[in-house]
Design a protein around this motif. Structure first.
Motif, short mmCIF file in Angstrom:
data_model
loop_
_atom_site.label_atom_id
_atom_site.label_comp_id
_atom_site.label_asym_id
_atom_site.label_seq_id
_atom_site.Cartn_x
_atom_site.Cartn_y
_atom_site.Cartn_z
N ALA A 30 45.13 25.88 37.55
CA ALA A 30 43.58 26.23 37.58
C ALA A 30 43.15 27.30 37.09
N SER A 31 41.94 27.23 36.64
CA SER A 31 41.05 28.75 36.34
C SER A 31 39.93 28.69 36.71
N ARG A 32 39.28 30.03 36.77
CA ARG A 32 37.99 30.27 36.98
C ARG A 32 37.38 31.56 36.10
N VAL A 33 36.14 31.19 35.71
CA VAL A 33 35.33 32.24 34.84
C VAL A 33 34.41 33.01 35.86
N LEU A 34 34.44 34.24 35.42
CA LEU A 34 33.62 35.09 36.39
C LEU A 34 32.99 36.20 35.35
N THR A 35 32.14 37.08 36.29
CA THR A 35 31.62 38.09 35.50
C THR A 35 32.15 39.40 36.37
N LEU A 36 32.68 40.19 35.63
CA LEU A 36 33.36 41.53 36.43
C LEU A 36 32.74 42.76 35.77
N ALA B 168 34.07 46.78 42.18
CA ALA B 168 33.57 45.84 41.35
C ALA B 168 34.71 44.70 41.61
N LEU B 169 35.50 44.55 42.41
CA LEU B 169 36.71 43.71 42.51
C LEU B 169 36.35 42.24 43.18
N SER B 170 35.33 42.24 44.07
CA SER B 170 35.17 41.03 45.24
C SER B 170 34.85 40.08 44.02
N PRO B 171 34.28 39.60 42.83
CA PRO B 171 34.29 38.41 42.33
C PRO B 171 35.64 38.04 41.80
N LEU B 172 36.45 39.10 41.38
CA LEU B 172 37.84 38.58 41.11
C LEU B 172 38.74 38.09 42.18
#
Length: 349
Positions: A188-194, A297-301
């Motif tokens: 699976a995968s996810r797209v995020l803003t980092l 900045a890592l929390s979304p990742l």
């Protein structure tokens, strides 16, 4: 009989109408959504065997770039992960990552090393750290025959491709069981803003562990959903591979890998005593260009990684088909109609 395995005709989590959460799924919803990451399988079925090899190949590793930032998280160290200590010490991988069966891991590592040393990039190499992980497929396969080796390694590497990834009882997941059902390979995968830039994180898993399956918090016990007996894994382990294009270094990827192991609990893993639970995380981003991003900045990742891994774990079970091993031992596919009923009743879909 060795084959390159086609995609399962069964459902994935997205097909059941379960939303992706805070982050969108990638185009293929697979680890291959990270550009330059390919996956290949070699599957052995027949004559008491259900086993194989799965290869995760980052094209960023080449003659010019001999390593990628990476790290390892050990949830429980009851396993045989070849190359683990150097990976952890240096915070880097030097090779693709192969997954296979427990007692074949050493044959696969030797064949893999031979393959690599024969390539132009390694004509003068005198030290190299191949990464080979495993889970135990002894419930459904005659594991003591150690039936996986050079042929399967070459096939898995040669067949590695971008795009959709075959899941379920393929490659290294051909003989595994998970959460009482047939398990296997999932992705699976996810797209995020980092840090203001769109990035992708993808996961691929090899599942062979115990517990009670949960999807979106809904319990789906094998004891209730199966007419037959639940499958009990031998060795009780899980391998997780996380790839990203985010500009993160080896230390930060250790933190990402930790979150990948945490995600197992979301699907009902019981982290049993004999479970070898490992996550390897790597980045294809060249830190010479930019990075790493600040830790703040890592929390979304971290969150996107857990979501991708959790969905990959579920996909490994949803995609798998009923498989019969030696002496009639059977791992049943999770009954999709009953899964849909329970999710609908819980208001999940």
């Amino acid at each position: 009989m060795t084959s390159s395995s086609p995609s399962s005709s069964r459902a994935r989590l997205a097909d059941l109408g379960v939303p992706s959460g805070a982050f969108a799924r990638g185009a293929e919803n697979a680890i291959t959504d990270v550009v330059g990451v390919r996956v290949g399988h070699a599957t052995v079925h027949g004559d008491g065997l259900h086993t194989g090899v799965t290869a995760i190949v980052p094209d960023a590793l080449d003659a010019e770039r001999r390593s990628l930032p990476a790290n390892l998280a050990v949830g429980n160290g009851y396993g045989k992960l070849v190359g683990a200590t150097q990976l952890q010490e240096l915070g880097a991988i030097e090779t693709p990552i192969l997954l296979t069966s427990t007692l074949s891991v050493f044959r696969v590592a030797d064949a893999f090393l031979g393959h690599l040393l024969a390539t132009p990039a390694h004509r003068a190499t005198t030290t190299l750290n191949p990464i080979v992980g495993e889970t135990n497929d002894g419930f459904l396969s005659d594991i003591r025959r150690r039936a996986v080796g050079e042929e399967q390694v070459e096939q898995a590497l040669a067949s590695a491709s971008a795009g959709a990834v075959a899941e379920g009882g393929v490659g290294a997941g051909a003989g595994t069981v998970a959460l009482g059902y047939k398990g296997g390979i999932g992705t699976a995968s996810r797209v995020l803003t980092l840090d203001g830039v769109q990035r992708t994180v993808g996961a691929l898993v090899q599942t062979n562990f115990s517990g009670t399956l949960r999807i979106a918090g809904v319990a789906l016990p094998a004891e209730e959903l199966l007419a037959g007996s639940p499958a009990v894994p031998v060795g009780n382990s899980c391998m997780i591979v996380v790839a990203t294009d985010a500009p993160v270094d080896g230390r930060q990827l250790g933190r990402v890998a930790n979150r990948a192991v945490f995600a197992m609990r979301g699907v009902g893993a019981d982290y049993a005593q004999g479970s070898g639970d490992y996550a390897v995380a790597f980045s294809v981003h060249d830190l010479a260009d930019a990075g790493p991003v600040p830790d703040d900045a890592l929390s979304p990742l971290f969150a996107a990684t857990m979501d991708a891994v959790e969905e990959a774990l579920i996909n490994s079970v949803l995609a798998a088909e009923t498989t019969v091993g030696p002496e009639g031992r059977t791992a049943h596919a999770v009954p999709l109609d009953l899964v849909r009923e329970r999710l609908t009743a819980a208001g999940v879909r």
